[in-house]
Design a protein around this motif. Structure first.
Motif, short mmCIF file in Angstrom:
data_model
loop_
_atom_site.label_atom_id
_atom_site.label_comp_id
_atom_site.label_asym_id
_atom_site.label_seq_id
_atom_site.Cartn_x
_atom_site.Cartn_y
_atom_site.Cartn_z
N ILE A 285 49.11 38.39 45.92
CA ILE A 285 48.41 38.29 44.63
C ILE A 285 47.67 39.59 44.33
N GLN A 286 47.00 40.15 45.34
CA GLN A 286 46.24 41.38 45.14
C GLN A 286 47.16 42.54 44.78
N ILE A 287 48.32 42.61 45.39
CA ILE A 287 49.27 43.68 45.06
C ILE A 287 49.65 43.59 43.58
N LEU A 288 49.95 42.38 43.10
CA LEU A 288 50.31 42.22 41.69
C LEU A 288 49.15 42.54 40.77
N ARG A 289 47.97 42.13 41.13
CA ARG A 289 46.79 42.44 40.29
C ARG A 289 46.58 43.95 40.18
N GLN A 290 46.82 44.68 41.26
CA GLN A 290 46.64 46.13 41.21
C GLN A 290 47.67 46.78 40.29
N PHE A 291 48.89 46.27 40.27
CA PHE A 291 49.88 46.81 39.35
C PHE A 291 49.49 46.55 37.90
N ASN A 292 48.79 45.45 37.64
CA ASN A 292 48.39 45.10 36.27
C ASN A 292 47.03 45.68 35.86
N ASP A 293 46.37 46.38 36.76
CA ASP A 293 45.06 46.95 36.48
C ASP A 293 45.22 48.39 35.99
N PRO A 294 44.87 48.68 34.71
CA PRO A 294 45.07 50.04 34.19
C PRO A 294 44.27 51.11 34.93
N GLU A 295 43.16 50.74 35.55
CA GLU A 295 42.38 51.73 36.31
C GLU A 295 43.06 52.08 37.63
#
Length: 108
Positions: A15-25
């Protein structure tokens, strides 16, 4: 591209890997990830906000003849507050296996 993203990973790590891909920062150049999974927790909200947007989810289903069809979740127009994981497991979007009874083995 990753086959079975969750293989050998704790669900929270996937889940964290996917969230990082979706985080523009954290992903300022908009890198993309393409993966397959059988982990329905990646569809849900148990661990907080969903890890993917509805337009990022594509499903695959085999017909009775064995041909594969790929289609986006957005074809079903899920509501913003809809639990995608629950709906998927209930068969609301298709892409679930054909189930049959397994014969009992042993003495009869």
């Amino acid at each position: 591209m990753i086959d079975e993203l969750e293989a050998s990973l704790h669900p929270l790590l996937a889940i964290q890997i996917l969230r990082q891909f979706n985080d523009p920062e954290r992903n300022p150049r908009n890198a993309q990830i393409l993966f397959t999974t059988h982990d329905t927790s990646l569809l849900g909200t148990i661990a907080g906000e969903p890890s993917m947007r509805r337009d990022q989810i594509w499903l695959r289903e085999k017909d009775p003849q064995g041909a594969t069809c790929l289609y986006p979740l957005t074809d079903f127009r899920p509501r913003k507050d809809e639990n995608i994981e629950r709906g998927y497991l209930q068969g609301c979007y298709g892409a679930v296996p054909f189930l049959w009874d397994i014969p009992k083995v042993g003495r009869q």
